[in-house]
Design a protein around this motif. Structure first.
Motif, PDB file in Angstrom:
ATOM      1  N   LEU A  79      -1.693  -4.770  40.180  1.00  0.00           N
ATOM      2  CA  LEU A  79      -1.748  -5.925  39.683  1.00  0.00           C
ATOM      3  C   LEU A  79      -3.336  -6.054  38.852  1.00  0.00           C
ATOM      4  O   LEU A  79      -3.128  -6.639  37.805  1.00  0.00           O
ATOM      5  CB  LEU A  79      -2.180  -6.705  41.088  1.00  0.00           C
ATOM      6  N   PRO A  80      -4.440  -5.202  39.035  1.00  0.00           N
ATOM      7  CA  PRO A  80      -5.293  -5.255  38.087  1.00  0.00           C
ATOM      8  C   PRO A  80      -4.901  -4.893  36.692  1.00  0.00           C
ATOM      9  O   PRO A  80      -5.494  -5.482  35.810  1.00  0.00           O
ATOM     10  CB  PRO A  80      -6.536  -4.468  38.839  1.00  0.00           C
ATOM     11  N   GLU A  81      -4.121  -3.781  36.588  1.00  0.00           N
ATOM     12  CA  GLU A  81      -3.784  -3.385  35.380  1.00  0.00           C
ATOM     13  C   GLU A  81      -2.798  -4.541  34.556  1.00  0.00           C
ATOM     14  O   GLU A  81      -3.034  -4.796  33.540  1.00  0.00           O
ATOM     15  CB  GLU A  81      -2.767  -2.310  35.385  1.00  0.00           C
ATOM     16  N   ALA A  82      -1.804  -5.201  35.449  1.00  0.00           N
ATOM     17  CA  ALA A  82      -1.147  -6.197  34.891  1.00  0.00           C
ATOM     18  C   ALA A  82      -2.204  -7.455  34.303  1.00  0.00           C
ATOM     19  O   ALA A  82      -1.904  -8.118  33.328  1.00  0.00           O
ATOM     20  CB  ALA A  82      -0.163  -6.679  35.822  1.00  0.00           C
TER      21      ALA A  82
ATOM     22  N   LEU B 216      -2.429   0.185  24.169  1.00  0.00           N
ATOM     23  CA  LEU B 216      -3.260  -0.916  24.922  1.00  0.00           C
ATOM     24  C   LEU B 216      -3.328  -0.770  26.573  1.00  0.00           C
ATOM     25  O   LEU B 216      -4.241  -0.491  27.052  1.00  0.00           O
ATOM     26  CB  LEU B 216      -3.045  -2.189  24.508  1.00  0.00           C
ATOM     27  N   PHE B 217      -1.932  -0.830  26.833  1.00  0.00           N
ATOM     28  CA  PHE B 217      -1.705  -0.398  28.488  1.00  0.00           C
ATOM     29  C   PHE B 217      -2.350   0.872  28.943  1.00  0.00           C
ATOM     30  O   PHE B 217      -3.049   1.241  29.958  1.00  0.00           O
ATOM     31  CB  PHE B 217      -0.162  -0.734  28.651  1.00  0.00           C
TER      32      PHE B 217
ATOM     33  N   SER C  97      -5.527 -10.440  22.184  1.00  0.00           N
ATOM     34  CA  SER C  97      -5.203  -9.783  20.895  1.00  0.00           C
ATOM     35  C   SER C  97      -4.302 -10.327  19.791  1.00  0.00           C
ATOM     36  O   SER C  97      -4.258 -10.471  18.583  1.00  0.00           O
ATOM     37  CB  SER C  97      -4.650  -8.470  21.130  1.00  0.00           C
ATOM     38  N   ASP C  98      -3.552 -11.442  20.515  1.00  0.00           N
ATOM     39  CA  ASP C  98      -2.628 -12.149  19.581  1.00  0.00           C
ATOM     40  C   ASP C  98      -3.363 -13.305  18.879  1.00  0.00           C
ATOM     41  O   ASP C  98      -2.870 -13.661  17.756  1.00  0.00           O
ATOM     42  CB  ASP C  98      -1.547 -12.768  20.560  1.00  0.00           C
ATOM     43  N   ARG C  99      -4.526 -13.476  19.464  1.00  0.00           N
ATOM     44  CA  ARG C  99      -5.557 -14.579  18.509  1.00  0.00           C
ATOM     45  C   ARG C  99      -6.362 -13.892  17.528  1.00  0.00           C
ATOM     46  O   ARG C  99      -6.980 -14.584  16.706  1.00  0.00           O
ATOM     47  CB  ARG C  99      -6.319 -15.397  19.601  1.00  0.00           C
ATOM     48  N   GLN C 100      -6.238 -12.458  17.325  1.00  0.00           N
ATOM     49  CA  GLN C 100      -6.962 -11.664  16.284  1.00  0.00           C
ATOM     50  C   GLN C 100      -6.361 -11.697  15.066  1.00  0.00           C
ATOM     51  O   GLN C 100      -4.980 -11.736  15.157  1.00  0.00           O
ATOM     52  CB  GLN C 100      -7.689 -10.554  17.075  1.00  0.00           C
TER      53      GLN C 100
ATOM     54  N   TYR D  82      -3.852  -6.375  31.281  1.00  0.00           N
ATOM     55  CA  TYR D  82      -3.160  -6.056  30.120  1.00  0.00           C
ATOM     56  C   TYR D  82      -2.745  -7.517  29.480  1.00  0.00           C
ATOM     57  O   TYR D  82      -2.930  -7.782  28.338  1.00  0.00           O
ATOM     58  CB  TYR D  82      -1.925  -5.557  30.505  1.00  0.00           C
ATOM     59  N   THR D  83      -2.269  -8.697  30.212  1.00  0.00           N
ATOM     60  CA  THR D  83      -1.741  -9.744  29.872  1.00  0.00           C
ATOM     61  C   THR D  83      -2.983 -10.457  29.350  1.00  0.00           C
ATOM     62  O   THR D  83      -2.767 -11.299  28.061  1.00  0.00           O
ATOM     63  CB  THR D  83      -1.042 -10.783  30.999  1.00  0.00           C
ATOM     64  N   THR D  84      -4.104 -10.334  29.926  1.00  0.00           N
ATOM     65  CA  THR D  84      -5.365 -11.050  29.232  1.00  0.00           C
ATOM     66  C   THR D  84      -5.634 -10.630  27.858  1.00  0.00           C
ATOM     67  O   THR D  84      -6.044 -11.043  27.107  1.00  0.00           O
ATOM     68  CB  THR D  84      -6.687 -11.064  30.275  1.00  0.00           C
TER      69      THR D  84
END
Length: 373
Positions: free
Chosen positions: A25-28, A50-51, A38-41, A31-33
């Protein structure tokens, strides 16, 4: 649907990562965060790397005590204490059962957590260690079940190994590290179905053990209480869904029956020997049947949409993102299948065994196959 119904999905592919343990769960979440950020950069991002970086960072936090030091500093904020745990363990011991603790954590962390959970719960057990006949830390599961690592006695005062030769007996007043299931069975004389092992990690505790050994297993699934609570609250809607699903199947059966009748009439009409009066009557009957079939299909489509809508509402009640962790539609989820296949029992907490006799033999309910329903 066009992809998942026509292409075999290889879940062992590197593109997929499992989120079926609490460690995932913390990995997920991270990662989503970070993907959103990253998509905004500007620039490109290697999402697979990244994962991998996230997993490496979390693994390092486990190894260097960064994570555990935060937890140890404020146990009450991170660990839910079960007030009935001590009573349940006492009941097992009073009935003649022997208890052992097997954990991957090292002794310093184990001692603090177990002291928080059990010390002072019952006068007969001044320390948490009094509940257990054998204490094994640093078990390195699942290696404990499929490798032959030696047992090492350690000093509880500092967690350092005590050099006194090969371990030939597991004593109640000592603490051990490492080890393996084969040596455990040889030294205790207890093996196979005489042991019920209770764990909360589907791979490290349950799956590997059941694939290679005959110990009985009980899976602790903390989400189960919420799953049951939601199921109870939505009982009426779940029954409505089952009724709609049954009616939808009946409609499909009726469509199949009427379609077969149309085909049978078509074969008679194609026969040159069919008389004109009969042909005219059959034409009218075929036309009426086609109208009936079209009406039935419209009803089936409406009902199908109603089933999907209700199914989605029920799923979101369990979890807004992925629904129930044990079910996916009319079938078990992959995690649910693993629990079903490899855990002899599953429950939300150890103390749920308290109301039952320690001599109780739990039997699985008879599960009918589809042709028996």
């Amino acid at each position: 649907k066009s992809i998942y119904r026509n292409e075999k999905i290889n879940l062992s592919n590197d593109r997929f990562e499992w989120i079926d343990t609490l460690f995932g769960l913390p990995e997920a979440v991270m990662y989503t965060t970070l993907v959103d950020w990253s998509d905004r950069q500007t620039g490109t991002v290697a999402y697979d790397k990244l994962f991998g970086d996230i997993r490496t960072a979390i693994d390092e936090a486990h190894r260097d005590d960064t994570l555990k030091s935060v937890i140890k500093a404020d146990l009450a904020s991170f660990i839910v204490k079960d007030p009935l745990l001590g009573e349940s363990l006492h009941k097992f011991r009073s009935s003649g059962k022997k208890l052992f603790l097997l954990t991957n954590s090292l002794y310093d962390y184990t001692a603090q957590v177990m002291s928080y959970l059990l010390d002072g719960e019952r006068k007969a057990y001044p320390s948490w260690r009094n509940y257990f006949d054998i204490v094994i830390v640093g078990g390195a599961k699942p290696a404990f079940f499929n490798e032959l690592r030696p047992f090492v006695q350690i000093d509880p005062a500092n967690g350092e190994p005590i050099t006194n030769g090969e371990i030939k007996h597991l004593s109640r007043d000592k603490v051990y590290q490492g080890g393996n299931v084969v040596a455990f069975e040889q030294m205790t004389g207890i093996k196979g179905e005489q042991v019920i092992y209770i764990g909360d990690h589907i791979y490290g505790d349950i799956l590997r053990l059941r694939k290679q050994h005959m110990w009985r297993t009980a899976m602790v699934l903390q989400e189960l209480e919420r799953e049951i609570s939601v199921s109870d609250r939505l009982e009426a809607q779940i029954k409505d869904l089952e009724l709609l699903d049954r009616r939808h199947r009946n409609l499909e059966s009726e469509i199949d029956f009427q379609t077969l009748r149309v085909k049978k009439i078509a074969r008679i009409l194609d026969d040159p020997a069919t008389t004109p009066p009969l042909r005219a009557r059959l034409e009218e009957e075929r036309k009426a049947m086609r109208t009936t079939i079209e009406t039935l299909r419209q009803r089936a489509n409406l009902m199908d949409a109603e089933v999907d809508s209700l199914d989605q509402r029920i799923d979101r009640a369990y979890n807004t993102h992925w629904g129930s962790c044990l079910r996916e539609g009319n079938e078990n989820s992959r995690f649910g299948e693993q629990v079903n296949d490899y855990a002899d029992l599953y429950t939300s907490r150890v103390s749920n065994f308290g109301p039952y006799s320690p001599l109780r033999y739990f039997r699985a309910p008879r599960r009918p196959m589809p042709h028996e329903i």
